[in-house]
Write a protein that holds these residues in place. Structure first.
Motif, short mmCIF file in Angstrom:
data_model
loop_
_atom_site.label_atom_id
_atom_site.label_comp_id
_atom_site.label_asym_id
_atom_site.label_seq_id
_atom_site.Cartn_x
_atom_site.Cartn_y
_atom_site.Cartn_z
N UNK A 1 -4.66 13.33 -5.39
CA UNK A 1 -3.97 12.87 -4.19
C UNK A 1 -4.50 11.51 -3.76
N UNK A 2 -5.80 11.32 -3.84
CA UNK A 2 -6.40 10.03 -3.48
C UNK A 2 -5.86 8.91 -4.37
N UNK A 3 -5.87 9.12 -5.67
CA UNK A 3 -5.38 8.08 -6.58
C UNK A 3 -3.89 7.82 -6.35
N UNK A 4 -3.15 8.85 -5.96
CA UNK A 4 -1.73 8.66 -5.64
C UNK A 4 -1.55 7.76 -4.43
N UNK A 5 -2.31 8.01 -3.36
CA UNK A 5 -2.21 7.19 -2.16
C UNK A 5 -2.64 5.75 -2.48
N UNK A 6 -3.68 5.60 -3.31
CA UNK A 6 -4.14 4.27 -3.68
C UNK A 6 -3.06 3.52 -4.46
N UNK A 7 -2.36 4.21 -5.37
CA UNK A 7 -1.28 3.56 -6.12
C UNK A 7 -0.17 3.07 -5.19
N UNK A 8 0.15 3.88 -4.20
CA UNK A 8 1.25 3.54 -3.31
C UNK A 8 0.93 2.33 -2.45
N UNK A 9 -0.35 2.15 -2.06
CA UNK A 9 -0.66 1.19 -1.00
C UNK A 9 -1.59 0.04 -1.39
N UNK A 10 -2.48 0.25 -2.34
CA UNK A 10 -3.55 -0.74 -2.55
C UNK A 10 -3.22 -1.73 -3.66
N UNK A 11 -3.77 -2.94 -3.50
CA UNK A 11 -3.76 -3.95 -4.56
C UNK A 11 -5.10 -4.02 -5.27
N UNK A 12 -6.16 -3.74 -4.54
CA UNK A 12 -7.51 -3.83 -5.08
C UNK A 12 -8.43 -2.96 -4.23
N UNK A 13 -9.73 -2.98 -4.57
CA UNK A 13 -10.72 -2.14 -3.88
C UNK A 13 -10.31 -0.67 -3.91
N UNK A 14 -10.01 -0.13 -5.10
CA UNK A 14 -9.44 1.21 -5.17
C UNK A 14 -10.42 2.32 -4.81
N UNK A 15 -11.74 2.05 -4.85
CA UNK A 15 -12.71 3.09 -4.52
C UNK A 15 -13.35 2.87 -3.16
N UNK A 16 -12.78 1.95 -2.38
CA UNK A 16 -13.30 1.65 -1.04
C UNK A 16 -14.80 1.35 -1.08
N UNK A 17 -15.22 0.54 -2.04
CA UNK A 17 -16.63 0.18 -2.13
C UNK A 17 -17.05 -0.82 -1.07
N UNK A 18 -16.09 -1.36 -0.34
CA UNK A 18 -16.34 -2.23 0.81
C UNK A 18 -15.27 -2.00 1.84
N UNK A 19 -15.36 -2.67 2.97
CA UNK A 19 -14.33 -2.51 4.01
C UNK A 19 -12.94 -2.84 3.47
N UNK A 20 -11.95 -2.06 3.85
CA UNK A 20 -10.58 -2.31 3.44
C UNK A 20 -9.97 -3.38 4.34
N UNK A 21 -9.54 -4.49 3.73
CA UNK A 21 -8.99 -5.62 4.49
C UNK A 21 -7.53 -5.82 4.09
N UNK A 22 -6.75 -6.52 4.92
CA UNK A 22 -5.31 -6.64 4.66
C UNK A 22 -4.98 -7.20 3.28
N UNK A 23 -5.79 -8.14 2.77
CA UNK A 23 -5.47 -8.75 1.49
C UNK A 23 -5.55 -7.76 0.33
N UNK A 24 -6.20 -6.62 0.55
CA UNK A 24 -6.32 -5.61 -0.51
C UNK A 24 -5.17 -4.60 -0.49
N UNK A 25 -4.23 -4.80 0.42
CA UNK A 25 -3.11 -3.88 0.58
C UNK A 25 -1.82 -4.57 0.11
N UNK A 26 -0.93 -3.82 -0.48
CA UNK A 26 0.32 -4.37 -0.97
C UNK A 26 1.20 -4.85 0.18
N UNK A 27 1.91 -5.95 -0.08
CA UNK A 27 2.81 -6.46 0.95
C UNK A 27 3.93 -5.48 1.25
N UNK A 28 4.42 -4.82 0.22
CA UNK A 28 5.54 -3.90 0.39
C UNK A 28 5.24 -2.59 -0.33
N UNK A 29 4.47 -1.70 0.30
CA UNK A 29 4.20 -0.40 -0.34
C UNK A 29 5.52 0.30 -0.68
#
Length: 715
Positions: free
Chosen positions: A16-44
């Motif tokens: 489920x985690x990897x599914x949510x990451x695929x839908x929304x993230x561009x990078x930082x898939x393991x949340x090894x640092x703070x999640x910032x807007x640039x790491x999120x897809x423009x159009x999930x």
């Protein structure tokens, strides 16, 4: 049991985690640092609502041990669950096996989330290249019948179709519950119905039922049932579902039909509310509920909390490797394997001898019995074997009849997907019901790697409109299939039962194709057999018994039994009335008329001249729509051409009037030939006049002359 619960929970959280990451993230898939807007897809983009339930079922099925030699094989019905399928395949390494860049480490996961939904040709929905993807899912409702076909006469596997509650409203799924009775105790299928309460936009019918009504519904269909509620994926819920699953597996092995209803809120484990609007348990979770976390701080905060709720640090090392209970789960899954089990394809003996068969039944029955002796053959038909003069076959253990074409196609698809050979016999009039399923079949076969080629899907269509009632005339299936331009499609039009026997035997021994044979069950003229081998091997042949020697002045091409009879008589008439040199060419494989760049059997330019002469006009007589033939020949013939074929009548009429209205009689073919010859002469005269005037070239010869109405009947 505690170990199983830990592993199941870890595997579900990871998928489920990897599914949510695929839908929304561009990078930082393991949340090894703070999640910032640039790491999120423009159009999930993608579908979320079915993911947590699908992940829950896939995790438990993957971990469940059945004992003995029986495998649990999942079949994902909803294409929208593809994101969960991809996530599971990334964890197990099955994704990396087909797309190596998505390796099972942080780099591979980073590439995965950045690429989704464009996964190097796999797409964002269920893929046949990955476990659980036997059924492609583009046609809602077909997975249940497909699972029944895959499990038929296969004691080494229990097929577990994962179906949505909305999916159960489709005709194909609804009919499959009842049709399954025709398979008696020969199929082990354990359906899991994901009851999350909603279709894509509104409440589902099953979701509106309470537990008692759900179980009463299953009982009425002849199935034992269990209802399991999941709201938070806590230890007790994992244990309850696993216990129910094991019990249902044991019952299924004892031929006690059992179904599990998994009841959970749509989009559970996701955000509950956003901007004052309820998300959890509503259609708002069907797709990505957080539509723009990059620009809206409240959505970004919700995404952080959502991802963190799966506790990824407990599941993965900083390098992206599975750890703890997840590592144990992946090891168990990899050891047991989710890869589909495919029966070996048995080569058949020599083809039937080139001899004369007196009727449709005389040609078909021996071929089917020969293939049935190999033990991996099954015949499906919608209660038409007796009508097709094959009633004796209905009692064979390798023949099944139910009056539901879509279900039969699902059975045939599942049967052939497991490496076994089969045939669906139906009326041409009803075959368009199969179109959507066949298109999905073609799409799925395109995505399967060449090494996994399996037996062809074969249809034998009888009772076409030329010999049937007004309501039973519709050759649309072949027209639509040819328009798709898939090179695996073949349309075979044998001219008589002798040619039918050879064609049927060949397609039943073939792999990787969708073969459609058009053959009338009624008596037809028998043609000489001297060209039979060439017709079967090359797909067409010149008939010496109906043709003149030398270059032809007119060519009659016949595709099918009725066109063949009419063309032979027309050739004699043209010869006697006009003194013409006529050539009759019989087509066994309609796709030979297509461009070889698309169609493997297509005639080359040199072959076109060899069979049809360099300039002779061509009258093509076909069983189906003229449009299907025009789509094949395009602009390759460079001569006057007219295509005579099925013409939809305005109302009921006898066969001779139908043929007359369409031009499929001697008078109609003669008239077409005369029109083309006149066109040819006019074009020649125009070229001479142009040359006399000092002008180069001349007007191009038209490809077709419109057919005139016959006695007021529209052409």
């Amino acid at each position: 049991m505690n170990d199983l619960v830990r592993r199941a929970d870890a595997l579900w959280r990871a998928v489920t985690y990897v599914s949510v990451a695929q839908l929304h993230l561009k990078s930082n898939p393991l949340l090894t640092g703070p999640l910032v807007p640039e790491q999120v897809k423009k159009h999930p983009s993608g579908h979320w609502g079915t993911v947590p339930g699908a992940a829950f079922v896939l995790s438990h099925v993957a971990l469940a041990g059945t004992g003995g030699d029986t495998d649990l094989v999942p079949v994902i019905g909803a294409g929208h669950a593809g994101v969960a399928q991809v996530a599971m395949a990334w964890l197990t390494g099955d994704l990396a096996a087909v797309r190596p860049r998505f390796s099972t480490d942080v780099d591979g996961l980073s590439r995965l989330v950045a690429a989704f939904p464009d996964l190097d040709g796999l797409g964002a929905e269920v893929s046949p290249s990955l476990p659980g993807g036997w059924y492609l899912g583009g046609q809602i409702g077909g997975a249940f019948a497909f699972a029944q076909g895959a499990a038929l006469d296969a004691p080494d596997r229990i097929v577990v179709p994962l179906l949505g509650d909305g999916e159960c409203e489709t005709p194909a799924t609804a009919a499959a519950w009842l049709a399954g009775r025709a398979l008696a105790d020969r199929t082990q299928v354990l359906p899991v119905i994901h009851v999350n309460g909603f279709r894509m936009g509104n409440r589902s019918l099953l979701g509106a039922m309470d537990d008692d009504a759900l179980q009463a519904y299953a009982t009425g269909l002849g199935w034992r049932s269990n209802v399991v509620h999941v709201n938070a994926a806590e230890a007790g819920e994992h244990l309850s579902f696993h216990t129910t699953l094991v019990s249902a597996v044991n019952a299924t092995r004892k031929q006690l039909p059992t179904v599990i209803f998994l009841r959970c809120p749509k989009g559970w484990s996701g955000p509950m509310k956003l901007a004052g609007h309820q998300l959890l348990g509503t259609p708002r979770t069907h797709k990505t509920p957080l539509v723009d976390p990059r620009r809206h701080p409240d959505q970004l905060a919700a995404l952080r909390c959502w991802l963190a709720s799966y506790r990824p640090a407990e599941l993965f090392t900083s390098g992206g490797a599975a750890t703890g209970a997840l590592a144990e789960a992946v090891q168990v899954v990899s050891r047991r394997g989710q890869a589909r089990r495919t029966a070996s394809h048995h080569a058949t003996g020599g083809r039937p001898p080139a001899r004369r068969y007196g009727s449709f039944a005389d040609a078909v029955a021996p071929v089917l019995r020969k293939h049935a002796r190999d033990g991996d053959f099954h015949l499906f038909s919608p209660d038409e074997l007796a009508s097709n003069r094959l009633g004796d076959l209905a009692e064979e253990p390798w023949a099944t009849e139910v009056l539901a074409e879509e279900v039969l196609l699902g059975w045939l698809g599942g049967w052939t997907a497991t490496g076994r050979r089969g045939l669906l016999i139906s009326y041409e009039a009803f075959a368009p019901l199969l179109l959507t399923g066949l298109v999905q079949f073609l799409k799925q076969r395109r995505l399967v790697v060449p090494s996994e080629r399996v037996p062809s899907l074969n249809l034998l269509l009888t009772s076409y409109g030329w010999h049937n009632t007004y309501t039973h005339g519709d050759p649309s299936l072949v027209t639509a299939l040819l328009a798709i331009r898939d090179p695996s499609v073949r349309v075979l039009t044998p001219a008589d039962p002798s040619r039918l026997a050879i064609a049927l035997d060949r397609v039943l021994g073939s792999t990787g194709q969708l073969n459609v044979i058009l053959a009338g069950k009624h008596p037809t003229d028998q043609q000489p057999l001297d060209t039979l081998e060439q017709e079967c091997s090359r797909g067409l042949a010149v008939w010496p018994h109906a043709s003149d020697e030398g270059e032809p002045e007119i060519v009659l091409l016949a595709a099918g039994d009725l066109p063949a009879t009419t063309a032979c008589t027309t050739a004699l008439s043209l010869r006697l009335r006009h003194g013409l040199r006529v050539r009759v060419v019989a087509v066994q494989d309609l796709t030979v008329l297509g461009n070889p760049a698309t169609w493997p059997s297509g005639l080359s330019d040199a072959e076109l001249q060899r069979y049809f002469g360099p300039t002779a006009p061509l009258v093509i007589a076909t069983l189906g729509h003229p449009a299907a033939v025009w789509g094949l020949i395009e602009d390759r013939l460079h001569r006057p051409v007219e295509v005579i074929g099925w013409c939809e009548p305005d109302g009921p009429m006898p066969q001779h009037r139908l043929a007359e209205a369409a031009g499929m009689n001697v008078a109609g073919l003669c008239a077409a030939a005369e029109r083309l010859l006149a066109t040819n002469r006019a074009a020649g005269a125009g070229q001479l006049a142009s040359a006399a005037g000092g002008q180069a070239g001349g007007a191009p010869m038209p490809l077709s002359t419109p057919r005139r109405p016959v006695d007021g009947v529209p052409a």
